[in-house]
Scaffold this motif. Structure first.
Motif, PDB file in Angstrom:
ATOM      1  N   ALA A 127     -72.727  44.645-130.415  1.00 52.10           N
ATOM      2  CA  ALA A 127     -73.887  45.555-130.421  1.00 52.10           C
ATOM      3  C   ALA A 127     -75.149  44.808-129.988  1.00 52.10           C
ATOM      4  N   GLU A 128     -75.318  43.574-130.452  1.00 51.17           N
ATOM      5  CA  GLU A 128     -76.478  42.777-130.047  1.00 51.17           C
ATOM      6  C   GLU A 128     -76.435  42.487-128.551  1.00 51.17           C
ATOM      7  N   ALA A 129     -75.270  42.127-128.046  1.00 54.54           N
ATOM      8  CA  ALA A 129     -75.127  41.836-126.620  1.00 54.54           C
ATOM      9  C   ALA A 129     -75.419  43.087-125.800  1.00 54.54           C
ATOM     10  N   PHE A 130     -74.904  44.221-126.250  1.00 53.86           N
ATOM     11  CA  PHE A 130     -75.139  45.473-125.535  1.00 53.86           C
ATOM     12  C   PHE A 130     -76.623  45.805-125.498  1.00 53.86           C
ATOM     13  N   ALA A 131     -77.304  45.618-126.637  1.00 55.36           N
ATOM     14  CA  ALA A 131     -78.742  45.906-126.700  1.00 55.36           C
ATOM     15  C   ALA A 131     -79.522  45.000-125.746  1.00 55.36           C
ATOM     16  N   VAL A 179     -78.387  43.462-122.973  1.00 58.24           N
ATOM     17  CA  VAL A 179     -78.074  43.813-121.583  1.00 58.24           C
ATOM     18  C   VAL A 179     -78.744  45.140-121.215  1.00 58.24           C
ATOM     19  N   SER A 180     -78.744  46.085-122.133  1.00 61.15           N
ATOM     20  CA  SER A 180     -79.404  47.376-121.877  1.00 61.15           C
ATOM     21  C   SER A 180     -80.901  47.177-121.671  1.00 61.15           C
ATOM     22  N   ALA A 181     -81.512  46.332-122.494  1.00 57.44           N
ATOM     23  CA  ALA A 181     -82.946  46.075-122.373  1.00 57.44           C
ATOM     24  C   ALA A 181     -83.257  45.409-121.032  1.00 57.44           C
ATOM     25  N   ALA A 196     -81.485  45.653-118.240  1.00 59.62           N
ATOM     26  CA  ALA A 196     -81.300  46.668-117.196  1.00 59.62           C
ATOM     27  C   ALA A 196     -82.510  47.606-117.150  1.00 59.62           C
ATOM     28  N   ALA A 197     -82.992  48.021-118.332  1.00 62.39           N
ATOM     29  CA  ALA A 197     -84.154  48.912-118.378  1.00 62.39           C
ATOM     30  C   ALA A 197     -85.388  48.209-117.821  1.00 62.39           C
ATOM     31  N   GLU A 198     -85.528  46.930-118.128  1.00 64.02           N
ATOM     32  CA  GLU A 198     -86.661  46.143-117.620  1.00 64.02           C
ATOM     33  C   GLU A 198     -86.650  46.104-116.092  1.00 64.02           C
ATOM     34  N   LEU A 199     -85.455  46.106-115.515  1.00 64.65           N
ATOM     35  CA  LEU A 199     -85.316  46.100-114.061  1.00 64.65           C
ATOM     36  C   LEU A 199     -85.342  47.502-113.462  1.00 64.65           C
ATOM     37  N   GLY A 200     -85.460  48.520-114.332  1.00 65.18           N
ATOM     38  CA  GLY A 200     -85.605  49.893-113.865  1.00 65.18           C
ATOM     39  C   GLY A 200     -84.319  50.664-113.703  1.00 65.18           C
ATOM     40  N   PHE A 201     -83.256  50.202-114.347  1.00 66.06           N
ATOM     41  CA  PHE A 201     -81.972  50.887-114.226  1.00 66.06           C
ATOM     42  C   PHE A 201     -81.396  51.197-115.599  1.00 66.06           C
ATOM     43  N   PRO A 202     -80.769  52.365-115.720  1.00 64.87           N
ATOM     44  CA  PRO A 202     -79.971  52.583-116.934  1.00 64.87           C
ATOM     45  C   PRO A 202     -78.711  51.719-116.827  1.00 64.87           C
ATOM     46  N   LEU A 203     -78.268  51.165-117.912  1.00 63.03           N
ATOM     47  CA  LEU A 203     -77.104  50.288-117.895  1.00 63.03           C
ATOM     48  C   LEU A 203     -75.887  50.986-117.302  1.00 63.03           C
ATOM     49  N   ALA A 204     -75.719  52.276-117.594  1.00 64.00           N
ATOM     50  CA  ALA A 204     -74.564  53.026-117.082  1.00 64.00           C
ATOM     51  C   ALA A 204     -74.538  53.040-115.557  1.00 64.00           C
ATOM     52  N   ASP A 205     -75.724  53.028-114.905  1.00 63.99           N
ATOM     53  CA  ASP A 205     -75.763  53.014-113.443  1.00 63.99           C
ATOM     54  C   ASP A 205     -75.282  51.687-112.874  1.00 63.99           C
TER      55      ASP A 205
END
Length: 109
Positions: free
Chosen positions: A38-42, A44-46, A48-57
């Motif tokens: 869960a920590e790793a996912f958070a 990586v998601s952060a 991806a969001a910082e770079l302007g992408f949703p992680l799912a994309d």
């Protein structure tokens, strides 16, 4: 951190206590791994969001795994179409029968 293994005298424990300890350790390991994921996912998601992408994309959408259909293990004594897999809450007919002195083995398929 925690109790050093040298502080636990495993030879002083009964078989039941050792089995319970084994279950507790397995549960703790699983819980630890889940928290780490869960920590790793958070993180990586952060990123991806910082770079302007949703992680799912970035990694593709992966739907949640579905549990396989549970296989029936117990059958109602009067209506064979009513079954229970042993997962989840006990149905009323099982609860009532257990209260009346029956065992789960009495209903095993």
């Amino acid at each position: 951190m925690g109790i050093p293994m040298t502080d636990i005298d495993l030879t002083a424990l009964s078989l039941a206590e050792l089995k319970q300890l084994e279950k507790n350790v397995a549960k703790a390991i699983s819980s630890f791994e889940d928290r780490q994921k869960a920590e790793a996912f958070a993180k990586v998601s952060a990123l991806a969001a910082e770079l302007g992408f949703p992680l799912a994309d970035l990694v593709g959408f992966a739907p949640a795994r579905k549990r396989s259909e549970a296989v029936a293990k117990y059958r109602h004594p009067e209506n064979p179409e009513i079954t229970w897999s042993g997962r989840g809450r006990k149905p009323a007919w099982i609860t009532d029968a257990l209260a009346a002195g029956k065992t789960l083995e009495d209903f095993a398929i």
